[in-house]
Design a protein around this motif. Structure first.
Motif, PDB file in Angstrom:
ATOM      1  N   UNK A   1      -1.849  -9.987 -13.808  1.00 49.94           N
ATOM      2  CA  UNK A   1      -3.046  -9.188 -13.562  1.00 49.94           C
ATOM      3  C   UNK A   1      -2.970  -8.501 -12.199  1.00 49.94           C
ATOM      4  N   UNK A   2      -2.300  -9.129 -11.228  1.00 54.64           N
ATOM      5  CA  UNK A   2      -2.118  -8.473  -9.921  1.00 54.64           C
ATOM      6  C   UNK A   2      -1.238  -7.234 -10.068  1.00 54.64           C
ATOM      7  N   UNK A   3      -0.161  -7.376 -10.819  1.00 57.52           N
ATOM      8  CA  UNK A   3       0.722  -6.231 -11.040  1.00 57.52           C
ATOM      9  C   UNK A   3      -0.018  -5.125 -11.785  1.00 57.52           C
ATOM     10  N   UNK A   4      -0.817  -5.507 -12.785  1.00 53.96           N
ATOM     11  CA  UNK A   4      -1.590  -4.530 -13.532  1.00 53.96           C
ATOM     12  C   UNK A   4      -2.595  -3.817 -12.618  1.00 53.96           C
ATOM     13  N   UNK A   5      -3.225  -4.577 -11.722  1.00 50.26           N
ATOM     14  CA  UNK A   5      -4.212  -3.994 -10.806  1.00 50.26           C
ATOM     15  C   UNK A   5      -3.566  -2.988  -9.850  1.00 50.26           C
ATOM     16  N   UNK A   6      -2.336  -3.265  -9.439  1.00 49.57           N
ATOM     17  CA  UNK A   6      -1.660  -2.396  -8.473  1.00 49.57           C
ATOM     18  C   UNK A   6      -1.094  -1.127  -9.117  1.00 49.57           C
ATOM     19  N   UNK A   7      -0.900  -1.174 -10.446  1.00 46.14           N
ATOM     20  CA  UNK A   7      -0.317  -0.028 -11.149  1.00 46.14           C
ATOM     21  C   UNK A   7      -1.254   1.176 -11.091  1.00 46.14           C
TER      22      UNK A   7
ATOM     23  N   UNK B   1     -13.292  -8.808  -2.889  1.00 44.08           N
ATOM     24  CA  UNK B   1     -12.496  -8.527  -4.086  1.00 44.08           C
ATOM     25  C   UNK B   1     -11.172  -7.870  -3.715  1.00 44.08           C
ATOM     26  N   UNK B   2     -11.208  -6.945  -2.771  1.00 40.88           N
ATOM     27  CA  UNK B   2      -9.965  -6.301  -2.332  1.00 40.88           C
ATOM     28  C   UNK B   2      -9.020  -7.316  -1.707  1.00 40.88           C
ATOM     29  N   UNK B   3      -9.552  -8.231  -0.924  1.00 42.01           N
ATOM     30  CA  UNK B   3      -8.717  -9.276  -0.334  1.00 42.01           C
ATOM     31  C   UNK B   3      -8.097 -10.159  -1.411  1.00 42.01           C
ATOM     32  N   UNK B   4      -8.871 -10.449  -2.458  1.00 41.28           N
ATOM     33  CA  UNK B   4      -8.388 -11.304  -3.539  1.00 41.28           C
ATOM     34  C   UNK B   4      -7.156 -10.709  -4.216  1.00 41.28           C
ATOM     35  N   UNK B   5      -7.125  -9.372  -4.320  1.00 40.07           N
ATOM     36  CA  UNK B   5      -6.015  -8.695  -4.993  1.00 40.07           C
ATOM     37  C   UNK B   5      -4.994  -8.096  -4.026  1.00 40.07           C
ATOM     38  N   UNK B   6      -5.148  -8.383  -2.734  1.00 41.15           N
ATOM     39  CA  UNK B   6      -4.283  -7.786  -1.711  1.00 41.15           C
ATOM     40  C   UNK B   6      -4.319  -6.268  -1.801  1.00 41.15           C
ATOM     41  N   UNK B   7      -5.483  -5.736  -2.103  1.00 38.28           N
ATOM     42  CA  UNK B   7      -5.658  -4.292  -2.228  1.00 38.28           C
ATOM     43  C   UNK B   7      -6.079  -3.709  -0.879  1.00 38.28           C
ATOM     44  N   UNK B   8      -5.858  -2.413  -0.661  1.00 38.08           N
ATOM     45  CA  UNK B   8      -6.265  -1.788   0.603  1.00 38.08           C
ATOM     46  C   UNK B   8      -7.776  -1.907   0.814  1.00 38.08           C
ATOM     47  N   UNK B   9      -8.187  -2.141   2.044  1.00 36.37           N
ATOM     48  CA  UNK B   9      -9.605  -2.334   2.360  1.00 36.37           C
ATOM     49  C   UNK B   9     -10.443  -1.122   1.979  1.00 36.37           C
ATOM     50  N   UNK B  10      -9.860   0.080   2.103  1.00 34.40           N
ATOM     51  CA  UNK B  10     -10.629   1.290   1.806  1.00 34.40           C
ATOM     52  C   UNK B  10     -10.983   1.410   0.323  1.00 34.40           C
ATOM     53  N   UNK B  11     -10.319   0.621  -0.527  1.00 35.05           N
ATOM     54  CA  UNK B  11     -10.631   0.646  -1.957  1.00 35.05           C
ATOM     55  C   UNK B  11     -12.007   0.048  -2.242  1.00 35.05           C
ATOM     56  N   UNK B  12     -12.519  -0.769  -1.328  1.00 37.44           N
ATOM     57  CA  UNK B  12     -13.789  -1.460  -1.555  1.00 37.44           C
ATOM     58  C   UNK B  12     -14.909  -0.498  -1.920  1.00 37.44           C
TER      59      UNK B  12
END
Length: 201
Positions: free
Chosen positions: A114-120, A169-180
């Motif tokens: 799901x992490x890979x899917x989220x980053x795609x 949520x962004x931290x949970x997925x290691x996503x960029x903070x600006x995505x919040x």
């Protein structure tokens, strides 16, 4: 977005007991479903669904994942770990709790898939997923909870508590903070939060 995608489905008499009786084995299974609900209802990461063409299930996972599944069957409480392809049946919720003790923490985090899917596609899955926050108010603070989060978000106003949850949520997925700021979030407020917001206006 096409109009039909905005339709929210509700059942008449859709409280927990009625859903469990209809989709979880009938009236005789209700005491077990009540016990299971008391065990899982406020544990981080858990959500209750009707899935698989009409089965009542408690699931643990993020973005709709069901990494752990627990449901009631005639033999007892059936527990299934998707990652390990391992299942067990217990006669009591004490057995369920012991089974969860070595698996639950990992199941509350996003799986590698799901992490890979989220980053795609530049995090588009996270932008599109309809996160629903439950917001309450107590002791001078708003509190937002989401099954995907270990901890609730707190804030002095609704804006702060929603933004705080989005950042978590962004931290949970290691996503960029600006995505919040781009996440799709719906807020449902209980009476305490609604009354406070109306009185503060």
């Amino acid at each position: 977005m096409e109009p039909y995608k905005s339709v929210r489905v509700n059942f008449d008499n859709d409280d927990y007991e009625n859903v469990c009786e209809r989709f979880g084995g009938g009236f005789d299974a209700l005491p077990a479903w009540r016990d299971l609900g008391n065990l899982l209802a406020h544990r981080a990461g858990w959500h209750f669904n009707v899935a698989n063409h009409g089965e009542a299930l408690w699931c643990c996972g993020v973005l709709g994942e069901a990494r752990l599944v627990v449901y009631v069957e005639p033999a007892g409480f059936h527990c299934y770990d998707h990652g390990e392809d391992d299942d067990a049946v217990f006669a009591s919720t004490a057995g369920v709790e012991a089974w969860l003790s070595t698996r639950e923490e990992a199941a509350r985090t996003p799986s590698a898939v799901i992490k890979e899917m989220a980053q795609t596609f530049d995090w588009q899955v996270l932008r599109d997923y309809p996160f629903r926050l439950d917001v309450s108010w107590s002791d001078g603070m708003y509190c937002a909870t989401l099954p995907a989060l270990y901890e609730p978000s707190f804030g002095a106003n609704v804006r702060d508590v929603v933004n705080g949850a989005a950042e978590m949520l962004c931290q949970l997925f290691d996503a960029p903070a600006e995505l919040a700021r781009q996440l799709t979030i719906t807020v449902e407020m209980d009476n305490s939060a609604t009354d406070q917001m109306r009185s503060a206006a």
